[in-house]
Design an enzyme around this catalytic site. Structure first.
Site, PDB file in Angstrom:
ATOM      1  CG  HIS A   1     -13.807 -32.839   9.208  1.00  0.00           C
ATOM      2  ND1 HIS A   1     -13.657 -32.355  10.493  1.00  0.00           N
ATOM      3  CD2 HIS A   1     -14.558 -33.968   9.320  1.00  0.00           C
ATOM      4  CE1 HIS A   1     -14.317 -33.159  11.335  1.00  0.00           C
ATOM      5  NE2 HIS A   1     -14.863 -34.136  10.657  1.00  0.00           N
TER       6      HIS A   1
ATOM      7  CE1 TYR B   1     -15.090 -28.320  11.793  1.00  0.00           C
ATOM      8  CE2 TYR B   1     -16.403 -27.219  10.117  1.00  0.00           C
ATOM      9  CZ  TYR B   1     -15.298 -27.969  10.479  1.00  0.00           C
ATOM     10  OH  TYR B   1     -14.399 -28.370   9.512  1.00  0.00           O
TER      11      TYR B   1
ATOM     12  CD  GLU C   1     -17.417 -35.483  12.515  1.00  0.00           C
ATOM     13  OE1 GLU C   1     -16.993 -34.590  13.261  1.00  0.00           O
ATOM     14  OE2 GLU C   1     -16.669 -36.157  11.773  1.00  0.00           O
TER      15      GLU C   1
ATOM     16  CE  LYS D   1     -11.737 -28.482   7.319  1.00  0.00           C
ATOM     17  NZ  LYS D   1     -10.939 -27.776   8.371  1.00  0.00           N
TER      18      LYS D   1
ATOM     19  CG  ASN E   1      -7.258 -27.338   8.323  1.00  0.00           C
ATOM     20  OD1 ASN E   1      -8.340 -27.326   7.727  1.00  0.00           O
ATOM     21  ND2 ASN E   1      -7.166 -27.544   9.611  1.00  0.00           N
TER      22      ASN E   1
END
Ligand code: UDP
Ligand code: MG
Length: 149
Positions: free
Chosen positions: A115, A49, A126, A9, A112
Site C-alpha cells: 500500500h 480502508y 494515514e 501487506k 498486490n
C-alpha cells in the site's frame, strides 16, 4: 519534507519481499523514518480502508490485511507521494508496468503486495493513524547533496 505511508501487506511479507521493497525505496534516495512489523487490528484495518467501506471487496480486504503481519513504514523525500505511487504501480498487478513493484511481483488485485498513500493529505491521515508522533525519526542523509541539487 514530504512524507508518505507505505505498508507491505501480508503477501509481501510472506513472499520475502520486505528487503526488495525497502531496497527500491532506499536506493531511490528516500529516507526511512519509521518502521514496524505488526498484526493489524480489525479496527485499524477498517479505519485505514474507510474510503472503501461500501465497496464489494471491503470485507475481503480487511480480512486479508488482518490475516498475518504487515510492515508499516513512513518514508520521506521530495515528491515522495507521487513517486512511490509510480514505483508501486497500478492497483491490478496485471495492468502494472514491469519495473514497478506490483508489475514485477504480483498477479491478483487482492494480492498486490503493498500500500502507498495516494495523496499528500491521505499520507498525513494515514501516518497519524498508524504511528505515534514519537515513533517518527528525522534525519538528514550524509549523501543529501549527492541526491538533491
Ligand atoms: N482491491 C481489491 N479489489 C478491487 C479493488 C481494490 O481487492 O477491485 C484492494 C487492493 O488490494 C487495493 C486495495 O483494495 O490495493 C485498495 O484499493 P485502492 O483502489 O485504494 O488501490 P491502491 O490505492 O492500493 O492502488
Ligand atoms: Mg488506495
Amino acid at each position: 519534507m514530504e512524507q508518505t505511508f507505505i505498508m507491505i501487506k501480508p503477501d509481501g511479507v510472506q513472499r520475502g519481499l520486505i528487503g526488495e521493497i525497502i531496497k527500491r525505496l532506499e536506493q531511490k534516495g528516500f529516507n526511512l523514518i519509521a518502521m514496524k512489523t505488526m498484526n493489524v487490528s480489525r479496527e485499524l484495518a477498517e479505519k485505514h480502508y474507510d474510503v472503501h467501506r461500501d465497496k464489494p471487496f471491503f470485507s475481503n480486504l480487511v480480512e486479508f490485511i488482518i490475516s498475518a503481519p504487515v510492515v508499516a513504514m513512513v518514508w520521506e523525500g521530495e515528491g515522495i507521494v507521487a513517486a512511490t505511487r509510480k514505483m508501486v504501480g497500478e492497483t491490478n498487478p496485471l495492468n502494472a508496468e514491469p519495473g514497478t513493484i506490483r508489475g514485477d511481483y504480483g498477479i491478483s488485485i487482492g494480492r498486490n503486495l503493498i500500500h502507498a498513500s495516494d495523496a499528500v493529505e491521505t499520507a498525513q491521515r494515514e501516518i497519524a493513524l498508524w504511528f505515534e508522533q514519537g515513533e517518527l525519526t528525522s534525519w538528514q542523509g550524509a549523501l543529501q547533496n549527492w541526491i538533491y541539487e
